[in-house]
Motif scaffolding. Structure first.
Motif, mmCIF file in Angstrom:
data_model
loop_
_atom_site.group_PDB
_atom_site.id
_atom_site.type_symbol
_atom_site.label_atom_id
_atom_site.label_comp_id
_atom_site.label_asym_id
_atom_site.label_seq_id
_atom_site.Cartn_x
_atom_site.Cartn_y
_atom_site.Cartn_z
ATOM 1 N N LEU A 214 0.826 -1.210 0.000
ATOM 2 C CA LEU A 214 0.000 0.000 0.000
ATOM 3 C C LEU A 214 0.859 1.258 0.000
ATOM 4 O O LEU A 214 0.545 2.239 -0.684
ATOM 5 N N GLN A 215 1.953 1.242 0.751
ATOM 6 C CA GLN A 215 2.842 2.401 0.749
ATOM 7 C C GLN A 215 3.527 2.570 -0.596
ATOM 8 O O GLN A 215 3.734 3.696 -1.048
ATOM 9 N N LEU A 216 3.859 1.476 -1.259
ATOM 10 C CA LEU A 216 4.464 1.556 -2.594
ATOM 11 C C LEU A 216 3.476 2.137 -3.595
ATOM 12 O O LEU A 216 3.830 3.007 -4.398
ATOM 13 N N VAL A 217 2.236 1.678 -3.548
ATOM 14 C CA VAL A 217 1.207 2.221 -4.436
ATOM 15 C C VAL A 217 1.005 3.702 -4.164
ATOM 16 O O VAL A 217 0.896 4.510 -5.097
ATOM 17 N N GLY A 218 0.986 4.070 -2.895
ATOM 18 C CA GLY A 218 0.846 5.479 -2.539
ATOM 19 C C GLY A 218 1.986 6.322 -3.064
ATOM 20 O O GLY A 218 1.780 7.416 -3.583
ATOM 21 N N ARG A 219 3.198 5.809 -2.951
ATOM 22 C CA ARG A 219 4.372 6.556 -3.419
ATOM 23 C C ARG A 219 4.357 6.702 -4.944
ATOM 24 O O ARG A 219 4.629 7.781 -5.476
ATOM 25 N N ILE A 220 4.011 5.635 -5.652
ATOM 26 C CA ILE A 220 3.986 5.681 -7.119
ATOM 27 C C ILE A 220 2.914 6.641 -7.611
ATOM 28 O O ILE A 220 3.165 7.479 -8.485
ATOM 29 N N THR A 221 1.707 6.544 -7.057
ATOM 30 C CA THR A 221 0.638 7.434 -7.508
ATOM 31 C C THR A 221 0.910 8.881 -7.127
ATOM 32 O O THR A 221 0.487 9.800 -7.834
ATOM 33 N N TYR A 222 1.628 9.107 -6.042
ATOM 34 C CA TYR A 222 2.010 10.469 -5.663
ATOM 35 C C TYR A 222 2.890 11.091 -6.741
ATOM 36 O O TYR A 222 2.640 12.211 -7.200
#
Length: 81
Positions: free
Chosen positions: A7-15
């Motif tokens: 979830l943190q990886l997805v958050g970082r990528i979409t950011y």
């Protein structure tokens, strides 16, 4: 890789994708490289909407990761249980 890390990886990528879309929308709006974006059928509104969606996904995944991290048991307790 645990679900919190995902979830943190997805958050970082979409950011970062959101920031890229926002910068591209700004470039398009001030008429720099307008022909390039028109050639690939992107308008400044589409880029703005894309960046907003990316930021919303980023916030949702980070909030979910924070909520999930609080519910997890520590690694030491998992092995003993």
């Amino acid at each position: 890789m645990g679900h919190v890390a995902r979830l943190q990886l997805v958050g970082r990528i979409t950011y970062y994708v959101g920031w890229i879309a926002l910068v591209c929308g700004g470039i398009f709006h001030i008429h720099i490289a307008r022909a390039l974006f028109l050639k690939i059928d992107l308008s400044d509104r589409n880029l703005l909407e894309g960046s907003v969606v990316c930021f919303l996904i980023c916030m949702a995944s980070e909030l979910r990761a924070l909520a999930g991290a609080g519910n997890e048991m520590p690694g030491v307790v998992k092995k003993a249980a």
